[in-house]
Design a protein around this motif. Structure first.
Motif, PDB file in Angstrom:
ATOM      1  N   SER A   1       0.813  -1.226   0.000  1.00 19.56           N
ATOM      2  CA  SER A   1       0.000   0.000   0.000  1.00 19.56           C
ATOM      3  C   SER A   1       0.842   1.269   0.000  1.00 19.56           C
ATOM      4  CB  SER A   1      -0.936   0.026   1.217  1.00 19.56           C
ATOM      5  OG  SER A   1      -0.205   0.192   2.411  1.00 19.56           O
ATOM      6  N   GLY A   2       2.105   1.160   0.424  1.00 22.37           N
ATOM      7  CA  GLY A   2       2.970   2.338   0.471  1.00 22.37           C
ATOM      8  C   GLY A   2       2.814   3.166   1.733  1.00 22.37           C
ATOM      9  N   TRP A   3       2.079   2.647   2.734  1.00 24.99           N
ATOM     10  CA  TRP A   3       1.889   3.378   3.983  1.00 24.99           C
ATOM     11  C   TRP A   3       2.924   2.931   5.000  1.00 24.99           C
ATOM     12  CZ3 TRP A   3      -1.910   6.986   5.643  1.00 24.99           C
ATOM     13  CH2 TRP A   3      -2.722   7.441   4.610  1.00 24.99           C
ATOM     14  N   HIS A   4       3.464   3.888   5.710  1.00 25.54           N
ATOM     15  CA  HIS A   4       4.537   3.635   6.671  1.00 25.54           C
ATOM     16  C   HIS A   4       4.058   3.876   8.105  1.00 25.54           C
ATOM     17  CE1 HIS A   4       8.054   3.490   3.888  1.00 25.54           C
ATOM     18  NE2 HIS A   4       7.213   4.134   3.100  1.00 25.54           N
ATOM     19  N   TYR A   5       4.744   3.236   9.039  1.00 20.86           N
ATOM     20  CA  TYR A   5       4.588   3.533  10.461  1.00 20.86           C
ATOM     21  C   TYR A   5       5.654   4.578  10.783  1.00 20.86           C
ATOM     22  CZ  TYR A   5       1.752  -0.658  11.317  1.00 20.86           C
ATOM     23  OH  TYR A   5       0.765  -1.603  11.328  1.00 20.86           O
ATOM     24  N   HIS A   6       5.243   5.802  11.073  1.00 18.04           N
ATOM     25  CA  HIS A   6       6.196   6.851  11.459  1.00 18.04           C
ATOM     26  C   HIS A   6       6.504   6.771  12.943  1.00 18.04           C
ATOM     27  CE1 HIS A   6       5.892   8.702   7.551  1.00 18.04           C
ATOM     28  NE2 HIS A   6       4.581   8.679   7.653  1.00 18.04           N
ATOM     29  N   GLY A   7       5.659   6.108  13.676  1.00 15.25           N
ATOM     30  CA  GLY A   7       5.791   5.947  15.118  1.00 15.25           C
ATOM     31  C   GLY A   7       4.705   5.004  15.578  1.00 15.25           C
ATOM     32  N   LEU A   8       4.568   4.849  16.857  1.00 12.34           N
ATOM     33  CA  LEU A   8       3.554   3.959  17.395  1.00 12.34           C
ATOM     34  C   LEU A   8       2.144   4.475  17.112  1.00 12.34           C
ATOM     35  CD1 LEU A   8       3.039   1.423  19.062  1.00 12.34           C
ATOM     36  CD2 LEU A   8       3.272   2.797  21.123  1.00 12.34           C
ATOM     37  N   LEU A   9       1.994   5.789  17.035  1.00 10.08           N
ATOM     38  CA  LEU A   9       0.680   6.401  16.835  1.00 10.08           C
ATOM     39  C   LEU A   9       0.577   7.208  15.545  1.00 10.08           C
ATOM     40  CD1 LEU A   9       0.264   7.730  20.489  1.00 10.08           C
ATOM     41  CD2 LEU A   9      -0.634   5.601  19.548  1.00 10.08           C
TER      42      LEU A   9
ATOM     43  N   PHE B   1      -9.226   0.379  14.680  1.00 10.48           N
ATOM     44  CA  PHE B   1      -8.269  -0.716  14.848  1.00 10.48           C
ATOM     45  C   PHE B   1      -7.032  -0.252  15.616  1.00 10.48           C
ATOM     46  CE2 PHE B   1     -10.763  -1.781  11.049  1.00 10.48           C
ATOM     47  CZ  PHE B   1     -11.371  -2.935  11.540  1.00 10.48           C
ATOM     48  N   LEU B   2      -6.670   1.019  15.465  1.00 10.14           N
ATOM     49  CA  LEU B   2      -5.580   1.567  16.274  1.00 10.14           C
ATOM     50  C   LEU B   2      -5.992   1.576  17.750  1.00 10.14           C
ATOM     51  CD1 LEU B   2      -2.873   3.014  16.743  1.00 10.14           C
ATOM     52  CD2 LEU B   2      -4.038   5.164  16.182  1.00 10.14           C
ATOM     53  N   VAL B   3      -7.207   2.009  18.024  1.00 10.77           N
ATOM     54  CA  VAL B   3      -7.708   2.019  19.404  1.00 10.77           C
ATOM     55  C   VAL B   3      -7.755   0.595  19.948  1.00 10.77           C
ATOM     56  CG1 VAL B   3      -9.727   2.518  20.848  1.00 10.77           C
ATOM     57  CG2 VAL B   3      -8.972   4.179  19.136  1.00 10.77           C
ATOM     58  N   TRP B   4      -8.191  -0.344  19.133  1.00  8.47           N
ATOM     59  CA  TRP B   4      -8.242  -1.746  19.543  1.00  8.47           C
ATOM     60  C   TRP B   4      -6.842  -2.246  19.907  1.00  8.47           C
ATOM     61  CZ3 TRP B   4     -10.061  -6.154  15.752  1.00  8.47           C
ATOM     62  CH2 TRP B   4     -10.228  -7.340  16.469  1.00  8.47           C
ATOM     63  N   ALA B   5      -5.856  -1.923  19.084  1.00  8.56           N
ATOM     64  CA  ALA B   5      -4.471  -2.329  19.376  1.00  8.56           C
ATOM     65  C   ALA B   5      -3.988  -1.688  20.680  1.00  8.56           C
ATOM     66  CB  ALA B   5      -3.547  -1.952  18.221  1.00  8.56           C
TER      67      ALA B   5
ATOM     68  N   TRP C   1     -13.280   9.537   5.903  1.00  8.70           N
ATOM     69  CA  TRP C   1     -14.177   8.634   6.624  1.00  8.70           C
ATOM     70  C   TRP C   1     -13.521   7.270   6.835  1.00  8.70           C
ATOM     71  CZ3 TRP C   1     -17.881   9.925   9.630  1.00  8.70           C
ATOM     72  CH2 TRP C   1     -18.602  11.096   9.399  1.00  8.70           C
ATOM     73  N   LEU C   2     -12.857   6.772   5.812  1.00  8.08           N
ATOM     74  CA  LEU C   2     -12.164   5.490   5.957  1.00  8.08           C
ATOM     75  C   LEU C   2     -11.037   5.582   6.988  1.00  8.08           C
ATOM     76  CD1 LEU C   2     -11.986   4.209   2.270  1.00  8.08           C
ATOM     77  CD2 LEU C   2     -13.361   3.283   4.140  1.00  8.08           C
ATOM     78  N   SER C   3     -10.375   6.733   7.042  1.00  5.31           N
ATOM     79  CA  SER C   3      -9.327   6.929   8.052  1.00  5.31           C
ATOM     80  C   SER C   3      -9.905   6.838   9.452  1.00  5.31           C
ATOM     81  CB  SER C   3      -8.657   8.297   7.886  1.00  5.31           C
ATOM     82  OG  SER C   3      -7.967   8.372   6.686  1.00  5.31           O
ATOM     83  N   LEU C   4     -11.072   7.437   9.641  1.00  7.23           N
ATOM     84  CA  LEU C   4     -11.722   7.392  10.952  1.00  7.23           C
ATOM     85  C   LEU C   4     -12.128   5.969  11.321  1.00  7.23           C
ATOM     86  CD1 LEU C   4     -13.877  10.640  10.750  1.00  7.23           C
ATOM     87  CD2 LEU C   4     -11.780  10.281  12.051  1.00  7.23           C
TER      88      LEU C   4
ATOM     89  N   LEU D   1      -1.834  -7.122  16.440  1.00 12.10           N
ATOM     90  CA  LEU D   1      -2.545  -7.788  15.350  1.00 12.10           C
ATOM     91  C   LEU D   1      -3.645  -6.924  14.720  1.00 12.10           C
ATOM     92  CD1 LEU D   1      -2.784 -11.502  16.568  1.00 12.10           C
ATOM     93  CD2 LEU D   1      -1.338 -10.564  14.755  1.00 12.10           C
ATOM     94  N   PRO D   2      -4.387  -6.098  15.474  1.00  5.91           N
ATOM     95  CA  PRO D   2      -5.395  -5.251  14.823  1.00  5.91           C
ATOM     96  C   PRO D   2      -4.813  -4.276  13.786  1.00  5.91           C
ATOM     97  CG  PRO D   2      -5.870  -5.407  17.154  1.00  5.91           C
ATOM     98  CD  PRO D   2      -4.522  -6.050  16.943  1.00  5.91           C
ATOM     99  N   PHE D   3      -3.511  -4.034  13.836  1.00  6.79           N
ATOM    100  CA  PHE D   3      -2.892  -3.181  12.816  1.00  6.79           C
ATOM    101  C   PHE D   3      -3.061  -3.766  11.420  1.00  6.79           C
ATOM    102  CE2 PHE D   3       0.414  -1.182  15.900  1.00  6.79           C
ATOM    103  CZ  PHE D   3      -0.505  -0.205  16.258  1.00  6.79           C
ATOM    104  N   ILE D   4      -3.203  -5.084  11.320  1.00  2.00           N
ATOM    105  CA  ILE D   4      -3.405  -5.716  10.010  1.00  2.00           C
ATOM    106  C   ILE D   4      -4.656  -5.142   9.357  1.00  2.00           C
ATOM    107  CG2 ILE D   4      -3.984  -7.883   8.831  1.00  2.00           C
ATOM    108  CD1 ILE D   4      -2.251  -9.322  10.929  1.00  2.00           C
TER     109      ILE D   4
END
Length: 195
Positions: free
Chosen positions: A39-47, A149-153, A141-144, A101-104
């Motif tokens: 997808s080309g999306w990176h983790y810049h940090g934990l959040l 899933f971030l909150v779940w993680a 909207w999709l980001s929200l 795992l919810p990050f998937i």
């Protein structure tokens, strides 16, 4: 059966820990890394997530390792200081890996076309032009929805800390906040070295 499944979704660490959690967590990190690479999306940090200038496969792998190792080490060190229990490294590493795992699912959202278009939009334009960009509102909207899933993680990481370090009350809350927010800053610094 239904209630047990709901309990698992809230706190899986009543059933899984140690080497088993680590195995599932590492498998999840591999899957998550591949999805991010595609997808080309990176983790810049934990959040923090989004596009980044380095598309190399190793950069995605390093990001996922940093986002796992930094909070796990902070949880472990804090647990050694604050807990009266004997803490096993394998339990902390395993539960923190499994908690991610919810990050998937969040990463799968980033593969959707509106999210891909959102990554290409120039955010330095006036708000009215920004809103007129094709797919902008759908992407927002999709980001929200993806943030669920971030909150779940993050909830699972809280449960991971509680179970693996046997903490409760103020020590649990303080260590969690320091490890997550301080860990995010440390992750951003370390991941920034990849760019």
């Amino acid at each position: 059966m239904k209630r047990q499944w709901l309990n698992f979704l809230v706190n899986p660490f009543e059933w899984i820990a140690g080497g088993q959690a680590l195995g599932w967590g590492l498998l999840g990190m591999v899957v998550s890394t591949v999805i991010c690479y595609l997808s080309g999306w990176h983790y810049h940090g934990l959040l923090h997530f989004g596009p980044a200038p380095n598309p190399a496969w190793w950069c995605y792998a390093v990001e996922h390792l940093v986002v796992w190792i930094v909070p796990a080490v902070l949880f472990y060190l804090g647990g050694l200081i604050l807990s009266r229990s004997r803490i096993r490294v394998i339990d902390v590493l395993g539960t923190v890996a499994f908690a991610q795992l919810p990050f998937i699912f969040m990463n799968l959202f980033n593969m959707l076309p509106p999210m891909q278009n959102l990554a290409k939009i120039d955010m330095n334009v006036p708000p009215m032009e920004l809103m007129a960009q094709p797919g902008f509102l759908v992407g927002i909207w999709l980001s929200l929805i993806g943030m669920i899933f971030l909150v779940w993680a993050l909830v699972w990481m809280f449960k991971a800390l509680k179970v693996s370090c046997n903490l409760k009350g103020y020590p649990l809350g303080i260590l969690y906040c320091v490890a997550v927010f301080g860990g995010d800053i440390l992750c951003r610094y370390l991941i920034g070295l990849c760019y």
